[in-house]
Scaffold this active site. Structure first.
Site, PDB file in Angstrom:
ATOM      1  N   GLU A  56     -20.014   2.924   8.614  1.00  0.00           N
ATOM      2  CA  GLU A  56     -18.591   3.248   8.774  1.00  0.00           C
ATOM      3  C   GLU A  56     -17.907   3.537   7.432  1.00  0.00           C
ATOM      4  OE1 GLU A  56     -17.241  -0.445  10.663  1.00  0.00           O
ATOM      5  OE2 GLU A  56     -17.087  -1.371   8.674  1.00  0.00           O
ATOM      6  N   ARG A 104      -4.066   3.679  -6.573  1.00  0.00           N
ATOM      7  CA  ARG A 104      -5.386   3.257  -7.038  1.00  0.00           C
ATOM      8  C   ARG A 104      -5.440   2.964  -8.543  1.00  0.00           C
ATOM      9  NH1 ARG A 104      -9.589   5.817  -6.905  1.00  0.00           N
ATOM     10  NH2 ARG A 104     -10.929   4.097  -6.297  1.00  0.00           N
ATOM     11  N   CYS A 120      10.401   3.048 -11.478  1.00  0.00           N
ATOM     12  CA  CYS A 120      10.999   2.201 -12.499  1.00  0.00           C
ATOM     13  C   CYS A 120      10.174   0.931 -12.700  1.00  0.00           C
ATOM     14  CB  CYS A 120      12.443   1.867 -12.094  1.00  0.00           C
ATOM     15  SG  CYS A 120      13.302   0.999 -13.384  1.00  0.00           S
ATOM     16  N   GLU A 121       9.013   1.096 -13.289  1.00  0.00           N
ATOM     17  CA  GLU A 121       8.082   0.005 -13.633  1.00  0.00           C
ATOM     18  C   GLU A 121       7.337   0.485 -14.868  1.00  0.00           C
ATOM     19  OE1 GLU A 121       6.966  -2.878 -11.937  1.00  0.00           O
ATOM     20  OE2 GLU A 121       8.216  -2.641 -10.157  1.00  0.00           O
TER      21      GLU A 121
HETATM   22  C1  LIG Z   1     -14.311  -3.155   7.277  1.00  0.00           C
HETATM   23  C2  LIG Z   1     -14.358  -1.905   6.473  1.00  0.00           C
HETATM   24  N1  LIG Z   1     -15.191  -0.930   6.827  1.00  0.00           N
HETATM   25  C3  LIG Z   1     -15.274   0.227   6.140  1.00  0.00           C
HETATM   26  C4  LIG Z   1     -14.503   0.442   5.015  1.00  0.00           C
HETATM   27  C5  LIG Z   1     -14.633   1.752   4.294  1.00  0.00           C
HETATM   28  O1  LIG Z   1     -14.950   1.608   2.967  1.00  0.00           O
HETATM   29  P1  LIG Z   1     -15.211   2.911   2.095  1.00  0.00           P
HETATM   30  O2  LIG Z   1     -14.003   3.767   2.201  1.00  0.00           O
HETATM   31  O3  LIG Z   1     -15.441   2.418   0.724  1.00  0.00           O
HETATM   32  O4  LIG Z   1     -16.414   3.589   2.682  1.00  0.00           O
HETATM   33  C6  LIG Z   1     -13.627  -0.559   4.586  1.00  0.00           C
HETATM   34  C7  LIG Z   1     -12.842  -0.373   3.374  1.00  0.00           C
HETATM   35  O5  LIG Z   1     -12.671  -1.196   2.552  1.00  0.00           O
HETATM   36  C8  LIG Z   1     -13.540  -1.759   5.344  1.00  0.00           C
HETATM   37  O6  LIG Z   1     -12.699  -2.734   4.989  1.00  0.00           O
END
Ligand SMILES: Cc1ncc(COP(=O)(O)O)c(C=O)c1O
Length: 405
Positions: A253, A292, A323-324
């Site tokens: 995922e 990021r 403003c930081e």
């Molecule tokens: C539970 C879970 N799955 C998948 C991801 C996807 O991570 P990435 O975008 O680094 O592939 C994240 C991101 O932190 C996540 O928290």
């Protein structure tokens, strides 16, 4: 790209459709003839047009909040295409997820117990903390034993006993060790841990190994070798599949993988000034649009699109309009001599850019555009104007309710 900036105005995010399609194709081609499915972690970029694009290539949805689940429901009639990893979820969210029929991934024994007690709950996945973590920054390392995520290996017996006691089925095992994994071997090691632990579960139909495939943000970084990773993982699957039931499958995922390299944040130079040793380029964007660099010390290449043919011979620190004093998007970058109104591009900004954007300082959110494969571009989210931003805010805060104690 300059033309997009001219027509849309800045700041704006621009995504290259061809790159998203390329990234989708790579993963889909990685495991031929093996039961592997891919999900897209929509937290990386949840613009509806991007969701639709990725889904059409045959990829399901990975979600981490009930709001994300609701969003994905607009793209599929099949709730089983939505994988929902809870994180300190509420009872109401759990109830709604059960009613909807999405695949719920539970990361604590307390939540698992509530799930098991729910009269309509039948089956779920559990998130394991494999005690192997990785990530581009300590804040995105999720697999370490001290991290807040997942059921520890030592608690698995209890998880299995809970499900048995209430007659529920644990059909999936999951781990996500972190984001922007530096060492693919760590992912392989965590996969081995999950495969080994899976023997303690009798009803499994899948194992989900999470995401985290990294993006090379700096030219010195090597791209993630998906083909090599595929070969290592395939060997594990081949050995593991023997004895698994019909329909058993593996999942990944990733989020960043699909969209990071496709995205650019375009911004205009609005201030140029020397503060002793530091030469600042002030922009019309900032940490509220691209978090990021501030939260992860992350690097994004910066290009002066207006001066693309000029020699980079000036050192600039690129600051935002928030403003930081910490609102610095890039330190000490060698760029061509800049002028007011030059357009800069922050590269590789397609993941965790717009989804993390806020209205801090009551600033408006930027537009998003998709650069199509036919060379045209489509506005996929218009910019907010300053007036709209303030009007929406005032409207939301219009009601005041007094609660008697
Ligand atoms: C539970 C879970 N799955 C998948 C991801 C996807 O991570 P990435 O975008 O680094 O592939 C994240 C991101 O932190 C996540 O928290």
């Amino acid at each position: 790209m300059l033309q997009v900036a001219r027509q849309l105005g800045t700041p704006c995010y621009v995504y290259n459709e061809a790159v998203i399609m390329r990234q989708s194709r790579i993963v889909l081609d990685t495991f031929e003839n093996q039961p592997v499915k891919w999900l897209y972690a929509i937290k990386a970029n949840d613009n509806p047009h991007i969701l639709s694009l990725i889904q059409k290539s045959g990829i399901g949805f990975d979600t981490v909040s009930f709001e994300e689940v609701l969003l994905c429901r607009h793209f599929t009639d099949n709730p089983r295409q939505i994988f929902y990893t809870e994180n300190s979820m509420s009872d109401a969210e759990m109830d709604a997820a059960i009613q909807m029929g999405v695949i719920l991934n539970i990361g604590s024994l307390k939540r698992l117990e509530r799930f098991c007690r729910h009269p309509e709950a039948t089956e779920c996945c559990v998130r394991i903390n494999p005690a192997i973590g990785d990530g581009h920054h300590a804040r995105v390392n999720t697999g370490d034993s001290e991290s807040k995520f997942g059921i520890r290996i030592g608690q698995i017996e209890e998880a299995v006993a809970l499900a048995k006691k209430y007659g529920k089925r644990i059909i999936g095992l999951h781990a996500h060790i972190g984001s922007g994994i530096k060492e693919p071997e760590n992912l392989i090691a965590a996969m081995k841990v999950l495969i080994e632990l899976s023997k303690e579960f009798s009803d499994l139909t899948f194992i989900n190994f999470g995401g985290g495939m990294p993006t090379p943000y700096r030219s010195s970084e090597k791209p993630f070798d998906m083909a090599h990773f595929g070969r290592l993982a395939s060997a594990l699957f081949e050995a593991d599949l023997k004895g698994r039931p019909e329909g058993f499958h593996y999942l990944f995922e990733p989020g960043r993988w699909f969209v990071a390299e496709a995205g650019f944040l375009l911004t205009k130079v609005q201030t140029i000034k020397d503060q002793l040793e530091t030469r600042y380029l002030g922009t019309d964007t900032g940490m509220h649009h691209l978090m990021r660099p501030i939260i992860y010390d992350a690097w994004h290449d910066v290009v002066n699109l207006t001066k693309i043919e000029h020699t980079p011979d000036q050192l600039y620190t690129i600051s935002g309009n928030i403003c930081e004093s910490g609102d610095i998007l890039a330190f000490d970058r060698l760029l061509p001599e800049a002028e007011m109104d030059d357009v800069l591009a922050f590269c590789d900004a397609g993941a965790y850019g717009m989804t993390m954007a806020s209205q801090y300082n009551r600033r408006a959110l930027p537009a998003e555009a998709l650069l199509k494969t036919d060379g045209t571009f489509q506005i996929i989210r218009p910019a907010q104007t300053a007036e709209e931003t303030v009007a929406e805010f005032l409207d939301k805060c219009r009601f005041t309710t007094t609660i008697n104690s």
